[in-house]
Design an enzyme around this catalytic site. Structure first.
Site, mmCIF file in Angstrom:
data_model
loop_
_atom_site.group_PDB
_atom_site.id
_atom_site.type_symbol
_atom_site.label_atom_id
_atom_site.label_comp_id
_atom_site.label_asym_id
_atom_site.label_seq_id
_atom_site.Cartn_x
_atom_site.Cartn_y
_atom_site.Cartn_z
ATOM 1 N N GLY A 1 13.145 -1.763 14.557
ATOM 2 C CA GLY A 1 11.984 -1.384 13.741
ATOM 3 C C GLY A 1 12.378 -0.714 12.430
ATOM 4 O O GLY A 1 11.524 -0.482 11.564
ATOM 5 N N ARG B 1 22.922 -13.684 14.013
ATOM 6 C CA ARG B 1 23.217 -12.795 12.879
ATOM 7 C C ARG B 1 24.726 -12.584 12.687
ATOM 8 O O ARG B 1 25.170 -12.250 11.620
ATOM 9 C CB ARG B 1 22.503 -11.446 13.062
ATOM 10 N N LYS C 1 17.169 -4.719 0.560
ATOM 11 C CA LYS C 1 17.556 -3.866 1.698
ATOM 12 C C LYS C 1 19.068 -3.707 1.767
ATOM 13 O O LYS C 1 19.803 -4.653 1.533
ATOM 14 C CB LYS C 1 17.050 -4.523 2.997
ATOM 15 N N SER D 1 13.667 -5.609 15.495
ATOM 16 C CA SER D 1 14.527 -5.168 16.594
ATOM 17 C C SER D 1 14.353 -3.662 16.789
ATOM 18 O O SER D 1 13.512 -3.232 17.579
ATOM 19 C CB SER D 1 15.976 -5.549 16.277
ATOM 20 N N GLU E 1 26.821 -11.955 41.299
ATOM 21 C CA GLU E 1 26.937 -13.288 40.696
ATOM 22 C C GLU E 1 25.598 -14.000 40.754
ATOM 23 O O GLU E 1 24.772 -13.749 41.632
ATOM 24 C CB GLU E 1 27.988 -14.114 41.460
#
Ligand code: R5P
Length: 299
Positions: A227, A95, A195, A225, A38
């Site tokens: 790549g 996202r 894309k 991220s 914790e």
């Protein structure tokens, strides 16, 4: 009334840079773990009656860093802070802003609610991944501001690279806002590719005729991220005859061997900011955070 700033574990160095920009010392906290895992957090300075800005990015271990923010913000309110400002330079979960497949959690909304519920009065972030959400303030009931590091990145490129007939490329239509802003600052043209995401690590960039033959290219995106996006973009611009290729992003999340993959694909340089500390964090966002906090204090 003074403004205090506190850095969470994710952004200690960035907090020191912001403190220097503001000409103040950052306030201190103690963060450690109990033997059972914790988290323990203690505010070491007096915050009673003060306005406090907490700087905590949420890269690599987003759940841990967010939880630490929740503990810290609520502790600050309990200890009498007049106002708590969250500065979350890299805002994880942005996202997942809708249910793409049935049953999915809309993580962006949940994170936003939790940030509000611990007593945050306002929030700043930097180049948040806002695609379907037109404005970050739509996600929060408290004032929310999205700053941009793209002008700083463009300045860095201008200062450090002599580019020949440069063209700025955004890997997809979501990146158009960043490509356009960089191109405007550099006073050059930009273009945007198309894309298709095939999976978390796999993307397809549609081949296209591009006016890059014998020109240098600056690829600009918000996040690198895995790549995958940049690698596929590099393949397209190389096929079309680009010379020097610089890949720039605001948030160099760079999971696993992303950086190696980008250089192997043919990048001459990779540039990011310190919203995510990394080998390529050549640009500091400290000046834009400090400016925003100064403006806030004057309000
Ligand atoms: C998504 O649309 C973002 O703008 C970036 O293009 C994406 O997050 C990059 O991810 P990766 O590096 O894993 O392709």
């Amino acid at each position: 009334m003074a403004l205090l700033i506190i850095g969470g574990s994710a952004s200690r160095l960035l907090t020191e840079k912001v403190a220097r920009e503001l000409g103040i010392c950052a306030s201190k906290i103690e963060v450690r773990r109990f033997p059972d895992g914790e988290k323990y957090l203690r505010v070491l300075d007096n915050v009673n009656g003060e306005d406090v800005a907490v700087i905590q990015s949420t890269y690599h271990k987003p759940d841990e860093y967010l939880f630490e923010y929740f503990l810290l913000a609520e502790a600050l309110r309990d200890l009498g802070a007049r106002k708590v400002t969250a500065v979350i330079p890299y805002f994880a979960y942005a996202r997942q802003d809708e249910r793409f497949n049935s049953g999915e959690a809309i993580s962006f909304g949940t994170v936003a609610k939790l940030i509000e519920n611990v007593g945050t009065n306002e929030i700043y972030t930097i180049d948040a991944h806002l695609h379907r959400v037109p404005d970050i303030s739509k996600m929060f009931k408290i004032p929310a501001y999205n700053l941009s590091a793209i002008p700083l990145i463009a300045n860095y490129v201008q200062k450090n690279f002599a580019l020949n007939k440069p063209l700025v490329i955004g890997p997809d239509e979501e990146a158009e806002q960043w490509a356009k802003a960089a191109a405007e600052r550099l006073k050059v043209d930009y273009d945007v590719l198309e894309k298709k995401r095939l999976g978390p690590e796999k993307v397809e960039i549609k081949p296209r005729r591009l006016d890059v033959k014998d020109r240098d290219v600056l690829i600009v995106d918000d996040i690198i991220s895995t790549g995958g996006t940049i690698v596929e973009t590099i393949k397209v611009v190389k096929r079309e005859g680009a010379c020097k290729i610089i890949a720039a992003c605001v948030h160099p999340v760079l999971v696993e061997d992303a950086l190696a993959k980008i250089y192997e694909a043919g990048a001459d340089a990779v540039i990011g900011t310190d919203t995510v500390p990394s080998q390529v964090s050549h640009v500091s966002v400290a000046p834009i955070i400090a400016e925003a906090l100064k403006r806030e204090k004057r309000r």
